[in-house]
Write a protein that holds these residues in place. Sequence first.
Motif, PDB file in Angstrom:
ATOM      1  N   ILE A 190       0.841  -1.200   0.000  1.00  0.00           N
ATOM      2  CA  ILE A 190       0.000   0.000   0.000  1.00  0.00           C
ATOM      3  C   ILE A 190       0.874   1.248   0.000  1.00  0.00           C
ATOM      4  CG2 ILE A 190      -1.692   1.328   1.337  1.00  0.00           C
ATOM      5  CD1 ILE A 190      -2.697  -1.460   2.396  1.00  0.00           C
ATOM      6  N   TYR A 191       1.901   1.256   0.853  1.00  0.00           N
ATOM      7  CA  TYR A 191       2.815   2.396   0.937  1.00  0.00           C
ATOM      8  C   TYR A 191       3.510   2.641  -0.410  1.00  0.00           C
ATOM      9  CZ  TYR A 191       6.882   5.193   2.210  1.00  0.00           C
ATOM     10  OH  TYR A 191       7.846   6.165   2.251  1.00  0.00           O
ATOM     11  N   GLN A 192       4.016   1.577  -1.027  1.00  0.00           N
ATOM     12  CA  GLN A 192       4.706   1.731  -2.310  1.00  0.00           C
ATOM     13  C   GLN A 192       3.774   2.309  -3.377  1.00  0.00           C
ATOM     14  OE1 GLN A 192       6.181  -2.311  -2.624  1.00  0.00           O
ATOM     15  NE2 GLN A 192       8.212  -1.703  -1.880  1.00  0.00           N
ATOM     16  N   GLU A 193       2.540   1.861  -3.395  1.00  0.00           N
ATOM     17  CA  GLU A 193       1.574   2.386  -4.357  1.00  0.00           C
ATOM     18  C   GLU A 193       1.256   3.853  -4.067  1.00  0.00           C
ATOM     19  OE1 GLU A 193      -0.728   2.518  -7.701  1.00  0.00           O
ATOM     20  OE2 GLU A 193       0.695   0.976  -7.101  1.00  0.00           O
ATOM     21  N   MET A 194       1.105   4.175  -2.771  1.00  0.00           N
ATOM     22  CA  MET A 194       0.844   5.569  -2.390  1.00  0.00           C
ATOM     23  C   MET A 194       2.003   6.473  -2.787  1.00  0.00           C
ATOM     24  SD  MET A 194      -1.000   4.936   1.319  1.00  0.00           S
ATOM     25  CE  MET A 194      -0.592   6.544   1.935  1.00  0.00           C
ATOM     26  N   VAL A 195       3.237   6.013  -2.595  1.00  0.00           N
ATOM     27  CA  VAL A 195       4.412   6.805  -2.989  1.00  0.00           C
ATOM     28  C   VAL A 195       4.367   7.091  -4.486  1.00  0.00           C
ATOM     29  CG1 VAL A 195       6.935   6.754  -3.253  1.00  0.00           C
ATOM     30  CG2 VAL A 195       5.891   6.086  -1.078  1.00  0.00           C
ATOM     31  N   THR A 196       4.018   6.079  -5.277  1.00  0.00           N
ATOM     32  CA  THR A 196       3.919   6.246  -6.732  1.00  0.00           C
ATOM     33  C   THR A 196       2.847   7.277  -7.095  1.00  0.00           C
ATOM     34  OG1 THR A 196       4.631   3.977  -7.079  1.00  0.00           O
ATOM     35  CG2 THR A 196       3.477   5.035  -8.909  1.00  0.00           C
ATOM     36  N   GLN A 197       1.719   7.222  -6.405  1.00  0.00           N
ATOM     37  CA  GLN A 197       0.579   8.078  -6.741  1.00  0.00           C
ATOM     38  C   GLN A 197       0.683   9.496  -6.174  1.00  0.00           C
ATOM     39  OE1 GLN A 197      -2.077   7.157  -8.751  1.00  0.00           O
ATOM     40  NE2 GLN A 197      -0.945   5.292  -9.148  1.00  0.00           N
ATOM     41  N   ILE A 198       1.132   9.620  -4.916  1.00  0.00           N
ATOM     42  CA  ILE A 198       1.056  10.933  -4.245  1.00  0.00           C
ATOM     43  C   ILE A 198       2.373  11.408  -3.643  1.00  0.00           C
ATOM     44  CG2 ILE A 198      -1.416  10.709  -3.743  1.00  0.00           C
ATOM     45  CD1 ILE A 198      -0.673   9.923  -0.865  1.00  0.00           C
ATOM     46  N   GLY A 199       3.418  10.585  -3.737  1.00  0.00           N
ATOM     47  CA  GLY A 199       4.721  10.980  -3.217  1.00  0.00           C
ATOM     48  C   GLY A 199       4.977  10.465  -1.812  1.00  0.00           C
TER      49      GLY A 199
ATOM     50  N   GLN B 241       3.617  12.627   1.525  1.00  0.00           N
ATOM     51  CA  GLN B 241       2.174  12.481   1.787  1.00  0.00           C
ATOM     52  C   GLN B 241       1.838  11.051   2.212  1.00  0.00           C
ATOM     53  OE1 GLN B 241      -0.077  14.227  -1.463  1.00  0.00           O
ATOM     54  NE2 GLN B 241      -1.791  14.575  -0.082  1.00  0.00           N
ATOM     55  N   ALA B 242       2.488  10.082   1.578  1.00  0.00           N
ATOM     56  CA  ALA B 242       2.255   8.682   1.938  1.00  0.00           C
ATOM     57  C   ALA B 242       2.635   8.441   3.396  1.00  0.00           C
ATOM     58  CB  ALA B 242       3.043   7.765   1.010  1.00  0.00           C
TER      59      ALA B 242
ATOM     60  N   GLY C 214       1.290   7.427   8.929  1.00  0.00           N
ATOM     61  CA  GLY C 214       1.490   7.853  10.314  1.00  0.00           C
ATOM     62  C   GLY C 214       0.183   8.135  11.031  1.00  0.00           C
ATOM     63  N   ARG C 215      -0.714   8.883  10.379  1.00  0.00           N
ATOM     64  CA  ARG C 215      -2.009   9.209  11.000  1.00  0.00           C
ATOM     65  C   ARG C 215      -2.842   7.951  11.223  1.00  0.00           C
ATOM     66  NH1 ARG C 215      -1.920  13.689   7.373  1.00  0.00           N
ATOM     67  NH2 ARG C 215      -3.363  12.595   6.001  1.00  0.00           N
ATOM     68  N   ALA C 216      -2.852   7.062  10.251  1.00  0.00           N
ATOM     69  CA  ALA C 216      -3.644   5.829  10.370  1.00  0.00           C
ATOM     70  C   ALA C 216      -3.118   4.956  11.513  1.00  0.00           C
ATOM     71  CB  ALA C 216      -3.613   5.056   9.047  1.00  0.00           C
TER      72      ALA C 216
ATOM     73  N   LEU D 184      11.586  -1.627   4.789  1.00  0.00           N
ATOM     74  CA  LEU D 184      10.677  -0.604   5.299  1.00  0.00           C
ATOM     75  C   LEU D 184      11.325   0.281   6.370  1.00  0.00           C
ATOM     76  CD1 LEU D 184       7.406  -2.716   5.529  1.00  0.00           C
ATOM     77  CD2 LEU D 184       7.863  -0.826   3.957  1.00  0.00           C
ATOM     78  N   ALA D 185      12.650   0.350   6.379  1.00  0.00           N
ATOM     79  CA  ALA D 185      13.347   1.126   7.408  1.00  0.00           C
ATOM     80  C   ALA D 185      12.886   2.589   7.425  1.00  0.00           C
ATOM     81  CB  ALA D 185      14.864   1.052   7.206  1.00  0.00           C
ATOM     82  N   GLU D 186      12.554   3.136   6.257  1.00  0.00           N
ATOM     83  CA  GLU D 186      12.178   4.554   6.200  1.00  0.00           C
ATOM     84  C   GLU D 186      10.829   4.854   6.858  1.00  0.00           C
ATOM     85  OE1 GLU D 186      10.282   5.726   2.028  1.00  0.00           O
ATOM     86  OE2 GLU D 186      12.046   4.464   1.767  1.00  0.00           O
ATOM     87  N   ILE D 187      10.001   3.829   7.062  1.00  0.00           N
ATOM     88  CA  ILE D 187       8.722   4.066   7.753  1.00  0.00           C
ATOM     89  C   ILE D 187       8.559   3.205   9.005  1.00  0.00           C
ATOM     90  CG2 ILE D 187       7.507   4.929   5.705  1.00  0.00           C
ATOM     91  CD1 ILE D 187       6.053   2.142   5.621  1.00  0.00           C
ATOM     92  N   GLY D 188       9.606   2.513   9.405  1.00  0.00           N
ATOM     93  CA  GLY D 188       9.528   1.664  10.600  1.00  0.00           C
ATOM     94  C   GLY D 188       9.116   2.445  11.835  1.00  0.00           C
ATOM     95  N   HIS D 189       9.632   3.676  11.953  1.00  0.00           N
ATOM     96  CA  HIS D 189       9.264   4.500  13.114  1.00  0.00           C
ATOM     97  C   HIS D 189       7.774   4.813  13.121  1.00  0.00           C
ATOM     98  CE1 HIS D 189       9.909   7.446   9.921  1.00  0.00           C
ATOM     99  NE2 HIS D 189       9.218   8.322  10.637  1.00  0.00           N
ATOM    100  N   LEU D 190       7.168   4.919  11.936  1.00  0.00           N
ATOM    101  CA  LEU D 190       5.722   5.157  11.862  1.00  0.00           C
ATOM    102  C   LEU D 190       4.947   3.902  12.259  1.00  0.00           C
ATOM    103  CD1 LEU D 190       5.553   7.016   8.415  1.00  0.00           C
ATOM    104  CD2 LEU D 190       5.491   8.046  10.707  1.00  0.00           C
ATOM    105  N   LEU D 191       5.455   2.743  11.847  1.00  0.00           N
ATOM    106  CA  LEU D 191       4.741   1.490  12.061  1.00  0.00           C
ATOM    107  C   LEU D 191       4.829   0.988  13.497  1.00  0.00           C
ATOM    108  CD1 LEU D 191       5.753  -0.386   8.789  1.00  0.00           C
ATOM    109  CD2 LEU D 191       3.742   1.039   9.212  1.00  0.00           C
ATOM    110  N   SER D 192       5.900   1.320  14.212  1.00  0.00           N
ATOM    111  CA  SER D 192       6.058   0.828  15.582  1.00  0.00           C
ATOM    112  C   SER D 192       6.262   1.949  16.585  1.00  0.00           C
ATOM    113  CB  SER D 192       7.225  -0.170  15.672  1.00  0.00           C
ATOM    114  OG  SER D 192       6.816  -1.445  15.263  1.00  0.00           O
ATOM    115  N   CYS D 193       7.350   2.689  16.464  1.00  0.00           N
ATOM    116  CA  CYS D 193       7.688   3.705  17.478  1.00  0.00           C
ATOM    117  C   CYS D 193       6.559   4.714  17.683  1.00  0.00           C
ATOM    118  CB  CYS D 193       8.953   4.457  17.098  1.00  0.00           C
ATOM    119  SG  CYS D 193      10.351   3.401  16.714  1.00  0.00           S
ATOM    120  N   GLY D 194       5.931   5.124  16.604  1.00  0.00           N
ATOM    121  CA  GLY D 194       4.857   6.107  16.688  1.00  0.00           C
ATOM    122  C   GLY D 194       3.648   5.617  17.458  1.00  0.00           C
ATOM    123  N   ARG D 195       3.548   4.320  17.642  1.00  0.00           N
ATOM    124  CA  ARG D 195       2.423   3.734  18.367  1.00  0.00           C
ATOM    125  C   ARG D 195       2.574   3.866  19.879  1.00  0.00           C
ATOM    126  NH1 ARG D 195      -0.362   0.189  14.871  1.00  0.00           N
ATOM    127  NH2 ARG D 195      -1.470  -0.633  16.653  1.00  0.00           N
TER     128      ARG D 195
END
Length: 159
Positions: free
Chosen positions: A19-28, A31-32, A37-39, A108-119
Motif C-alpha cells: 500500500i505504501y509503495q503504491e501511495m508513494v507512486t501516486q502521491i509521493g 504524503q504517503a 502515520g495518521r492511520a 521498510l526502514a524509512e517508515i519503521g518509526h511510523l509502524l512501531s515507534c509512533g504507536r
Amino acid sequence: TNLPIIEQRRIEASIIKAIYQEMVTQIGAEQAKQIIGRAVVKDAVAQGQSYAAELTDGEPNLESFHDLQPQWTANGALEVEMLSHDNQHMDYNVTRCRYAEMYKEMGLAEIGHLLSCGRDGTFCTGYNPSIKLQRSQTIMQGATHCDFRYRWEPDASSD
C-alpha cells in the motif's frame, strides 16, 4: 489475540508495504508517510482502548500497563534494561530492537518509526490518558538505545 506483537507487526507491515509503495507512486513519499502515520496513530489509540476495556481487575494504570510489556518483548523482540518502576513512573531503555531489524530486512526502514515507534505514546493515551511517554531517541532512527520514560500524571488528563 495471543500472537506476539512482533508477529502482528510483521503481518501488518507486509500488507502496508504494498500500500505504501503504491501511495508513494501516486502521491509521493511525504504524503504517503503522513497518511500511514495518521492511520497508525489512530489504530494505536484504539488498540490501547481495547486493552483497557479487557481489564477485569481494576482501572487501567501504570502497573497494569507494565504488566502488558511481555507481549511486546515476546520472542526476544526487545532487549530491555529496566531502570526503575513503581506506580508513578516506569523508566527503561531498549538496547536491542528486533522490530527495527525486521523493518530493515523488509525494506521498510524509512517508515519503521511510523509502524512501531509512533504507536508507543498513542497506545498509552488510549489505554489511559494519564500515562505519558517521554522518549528522546530510538534505535529505529539510529540511536544506540530507546529511552522510554513513562509517567503517571492524572491531572494532565482532566479537561
